[in-house]
Scaffold this motif. Structure first.
Motif, PDB file in Angstrom:
ATOM      1  N   MET A   1       0.787 -42.652  12.083  1.00  0.00           N
ATOM      2  CA  MET A   1       0.574 -41.778  10.933  1.00  0.00           C
ATOM      3  C   MET A   1      -0.747 -41.034  11.108  1.00  0.00           C
ATOM      4  SD  MET A   1       3.243 -42.221   9.057  1.00  0.00           S
ATOM      5  CE  MET A   1       3.040 -41.791   7.371  1.00  0.00           C
ATOM      6  N   LEU A   2      -0.795 -39.889  10.538  1.00  0.00           N
ATOM      7  CA  LEU A   2      -1.971 -39.024  10.630  1.00  0.00           C
ATOM      8  C   LEU A   2      -2.824 -39.181   9.376  1.00  0.00           C
ATOM      9  CD1 LEU A   2      -0.107 -35.833  11.825  1.00  0.00           C
ATOM     10  CD2 LEU A   2      -1.674 -37.173  13.193  1.00  0.00           C
ATOM     11  N   THR A   3      -3.730 -40.127   9.386  1.00  0.00           N
ATOM     12  CA  THR A   3      -4.636 -40.303   8.257  1.00  0.00           C
ATOM     13  C   THR A   3      -6.074 -40.214   8.741  1.00  0.00           C
ATOM     14  OG1 THR A   3      -4.522 -42.703   8.501  1.00  0.00           O
ATOM     15  CG2 THR A   3      -3.039 -41.706   6.877  1.00  0.00           C
ATOM     16  N   TYR A   4      -6.897 -39.612   7.917  1.00  0.00           N
ATOM     17  CA  TYR A   4      -8.308 -39.406   8.256  1.00  0.00           C
ATOM     18  C   TYR A   4      -9.164 -39.770   7.057  1.00  0.00           C
ATOM     19  CZ  TYR A   4      -6.592 -37.015  12.350  1.00  0.00           C
ATOM     20  OH  TYR A   4      -5.963 -36.744  13.524  1.00  0.00           O
ATOM     21  N   SER A   5     -10.338 -40.281   7.318  1.00  0.00           N
ATOM     22  CA  SER A   5     -11.256 -40.697   6.269  1.00  0.00           C
ATOM     23  C   SER A   5     -12.067 -39.493   5.785  1.00  0.00           C
ATOM     24  CB  SER A   5     -12.196 -41.775   6.792  1.00  0.00           C
ATOM     25  OG  SER A   5     -13.269 -41.966   5.907  1.00  0.00           O
TER      26      SER A   5
ATOM     27  N   VAL B   1       6.840 -32.310  18.329  1.00  0.00           N
ATOM     28  CA  VAL B   1       5.986 -31.832  17.239  1.00  0.00           C
ATOM     29  C   VAL B   1       4.539 -32.138  17.607  1.00  0.00           C
ATOM     30  CG1 VAL B   1       5.505 -31.945  14.776  1.00  0.00           C
ATOM     31  CG2 VAL B   1       7.838 -32.318  15.610  1.00  0.00           C
ATOM     32  N   HIS B   2       3.713 -31.104  17.590  1.00  0.00           N
ATOM     33  CA  HIS B   2       2.307 -31.264  17.978  1.00  0.00           C
ATOM     34  C   HIS B   2       1.430 -30.503  16.979  1.00  0.00           C
ATOM     35  CE1 HIS B   2      -0.833 -32.262  20.858  1.00  0.00           C
ATOM     36  NE2 HIS B   2      -1.375 -31.098  20.539  1.00  0.00           N
ATOM     37  N   ILE B   3       0.371 -31.160  16.532  1.00  0.00           N
ATOM     38  CA  ILE B   3      -0.573 -30.521  15.610  1.00  0.00           C
ATOM     39  C   ILE B   3      -1.918 -30.379  16.306  1.00  0.00           C
ATOM     40  CG2 ILE B   3      -1.223 -32.718  14.551  1.00  0.00           C
ATOM     41  CD1 ILE B   3      -1.622 -31.115  11.909  1.00  0.00           C
ATOM     42  N   LYS B   4      -2.526 -29.226  16.070  1.00  0.00           N
ATOM     43  CA  LYS B   4      -3.846 -28.939  16.636  1.00  0.00           C
ATOM     44  C   LYS B   4      -4.645 -28.224  15.540  1.00  0.00           C
ATOM     45  CE  LYS B   4      -4.159 -27.584  20.916  1.00  0.00           C
ATOM     46  NZ  LYS B   4      -4.125 -26.778  22.146  1.00  0.00           N
ATOM     47  N   GLY B   5      -5.892 -28.610  15.389  1.00  0.00           N
ATOM     48  CA  GLY B   5      -6.729 -27.961  14.388  1.00  0.00           C
ATOM     49  C   GLY B   5      -8.009 -28.722  14.168  1.00  0.00           C
ATOM     50  N   GLN B   6      -8.625 -28.488  13.006  1.00  0.00           N
ATOM     51  CA  GLN B   6      -9.883 -29.144  12.711  1.00  0.00           C
ATOM     52  C   GLN B   6     -10.113 -29.272  11.208  1.00  0.00           C
ATOM     53  OE1 GLN B   6     -10.081 -26.130  14.671  1.00  0.00           O
ATOM     54  NE2 GLN B   6     -10.127 -24.897  12.832  1.00  0.00           N
TER      55      GLN B   6
ATOM     56  N   LYS C   1       4.890 -38.026  14.911  1.00  0.00           N
ATOM     57  CA  LYS C   1       6.138 -38.795  14.838  1.00  0.00           C
ATOM     58  C   LYS C   1       6.562 -38.875  13.384  1.00  0.00           C
ATOM     59  CE  LYS C   1       5.922 -39.872  19.208  1.00  0.00           C
ATOM     60  NZ  LYS C   1       6.323 -38.807  20.063  1.00  0.00           N
ATOM     61  N   PHE C   2       7.872 -38.855  13.151  1.00  0.00           N
ATOM     62  CA  PHE C   2       8.388 -38.892  11.790  1.00  0.00           C
ATOM     63  C   PHE C   2       9.115 -40.196  11.531  1.00  0.00           C
ATOM     64  CE2 PHE C   2       8.155 -34.370  12.854  1.00  0.00           C
ATOM     65  CZ  PHE C   2       7.342 -33.935  11.831  1.00  0.00           C
ATOM     66  N   GLU C   3       8.991 -40.675  10.323  1.00  0.00           N
ATOM     67  CA  GLU C   3       9.651 -41.905   9.887  1.00  0.00           C
ATOM     68  C   GLU C   3      10.993 -41.557   9.236  1.00  0.00           C
ATOM     69  OE1 GLU C   3       8.325 -44.944  10.472  1.00  0.00           O
ATOM     70  OE2 GLU C   3       6.609 -43.980  11.438  1.00  0.00           O
ATOM     71  N   ALA C   4      11.775 -42.568   8.961  1.00  0.00           N
ATOM     72  CA  ALA C   4      13.114 -42.392   8.386  1.00  0.00           C
ATOM     73  C   ALA C   4      13.082 -41.681   7.036  1.00  0.00           C
ATOM     74  CB  ALA C   4      13.799 -43.741   8.251  1.00  0.00           C
TER      75      ALA C   4
ATOM     76  N   ARG D   1      14.745 -37.106   3.530  1.00  0.00           N
ATOM     77  CA  ARG D   1      14.370 -35.974   2.681  1.00  0.00           C
ATOM     78  C   ARG D   1      14.852 -34.650   3.268  1.00  0.00           C
ATOM     79  NH1 ARG D   1       8.578 -33.673   1.235  1.00  0.00           N
ATOM     80  NH2 ARG D   1       8.065 -34.440   3.296  1.00  0.00           N
ATOM     81  N   ALA D   2      14.894 -34.553   4.600  1.00  0.00           N
ATOM     82  CA  ALA D   2      15.215 -33.292   5.273  1.00  0.00           C
ATOM     83  C   ALA D   2      16.642 -33.235   5.808  1.00  0.00           C
ATOM     84  CB  ALA D   2      14.233 -33.077   6.416  1.00  0.00           C
ATOM     85  N   LYS D   3      17.482 -34.174   5.429  1.00  0.00           N
ATOM     86  CA  LYS D   3      18.813 -34.282   6.036  1.00  0.00           C
ATOM     87  C   LYS D   3      19.679 -33.039   5.864  1.00  0.00           C
ATOM     88  CE  LYS D   3      20.750 -36.588   2.054  1.00  0.00           C
ATOM     89  NZ  LYS D   3      20.637 -37.826   1.399  1.00  0.00           N
ATOM     90  N   ASP D   4      19.479 -32.262   4.834  1.00  0.00           N
ATOM     91  CA  ASP D   4      20.265 -31.041   4.638  1.00  0.00           C
ATOM     92  C   ASP D   4      19.699 -29.848   5.400  1.00  0.00           C
ATOM     93  OD1 ASP D   4      21.978 -32.399   2.928  1.00  0.00           O
ATOM     94  OD2 ASP D   4      20.811 -31.879   1.149  1.00  0.00           O
ATOM     95  N   PHE D   5      18.489 -29.961   5.922  1.00  0.00           N
ATOM     96  CA  PHE D   5      17.819 -28.835   6.561  1.00  0.00           C
ATOM     97  C   PHE D   5      17.593 -29.015   8.056  1.00  0.00           C
ATOM     98  CE2 PHE D   5      16.044 -29.524   2.276  1.00  0.00           C
ATOM     99  CZ  PHE D   5      16.613 -28.443   1.641  1.00  0.00           C
TER     100      PHE D   5
END
Length: 175
Positions: free
Chosen positions: A1-5, A43-48, A24-27, A32-36
């Motif tokens: 999971m992507l968590t930051y303090s 999937v890759h995130i980059k930023g600051q 990574k995505f959980e079930a 939630r996205a099953k219709d879409f």
């Protein structure tokens, strides 16, 4: 999971805290996205993140490969896509005098970037998804009493036609 303090970002000696990792995505996301979304990969995130009292602001770019249902036939369509988003996080809501835009209130000092990626990914899915065959042949679905027409045909339709139901009412007040 992507968590930051929040506190670690606020007290960092560096002006920017960089994020560069796979997502990574959980079930629960797939539920939630099953219709879409039929499938999602790479999937890759980059930023600051940076701190500017009283907010932590994050600027990010997300790239991904997704398989979605065609908006015309519901057949699978593969798409490589990307989007950017910016979010402001705070431990307390700003006063009305501060114009901060949308601020996400955090709990227990943790910024949940995973939730932000998931929400923004769903918001940034393309609205028109067609298979290669659908793009080439230009066929549209139709049924009993209805048909789908192209945007070009819609723009070129006759415009001054009178709805027969309204035409019956034109002399209603002349009696």
């Amino acid at each position: 999971m992507l968590t930051y303090s929040f506190l670690n970002i606020e007290n960092s000696k560096e002006p920017l805290v960089y994020v560069d990792q796979d997502v990574k995505f959980e079930a629960d996301f797939f539920d939630r996205a099953k219709d879409f979304i039929l499938d999602i990969k790479n999937v890759h995130i980059k930023g600051q993140f940076f701190y500017q009292d009283p907010f932590v602001t994050g600027n990010f770019e997300v790239e991904y490969d997704v398989i979605v249902p065609s908006t015309r036939s519901l057949k699978p369509v593969s798409i490589k896509n990307s989007f950017t988003f910016t979010e402001n996080y705070a431990e307390v809501l700003p006063s009305e005098d501060e114009d901060a835009g949308t601020v996400i209130l955090i709990e227990n000092d943790m910024i949940d970037l995973q939730k932000a990626v998931e929400d923004n990914l769903l918001l940034n899915l393309p609205t028109i998804n067609l298979t290669d065959a659908e793009k080439e042949n230009g066929e549209f679905p139709e049924g009993e009493g209805w048909t789908v027409i192209s945007e070009e045909n819609y723009k070129n339709r006759p415009r001054n036609t009178i709805n027969p139901q309204f035409d019956k009412l034109k002399n209603l007040f002349n009696k």
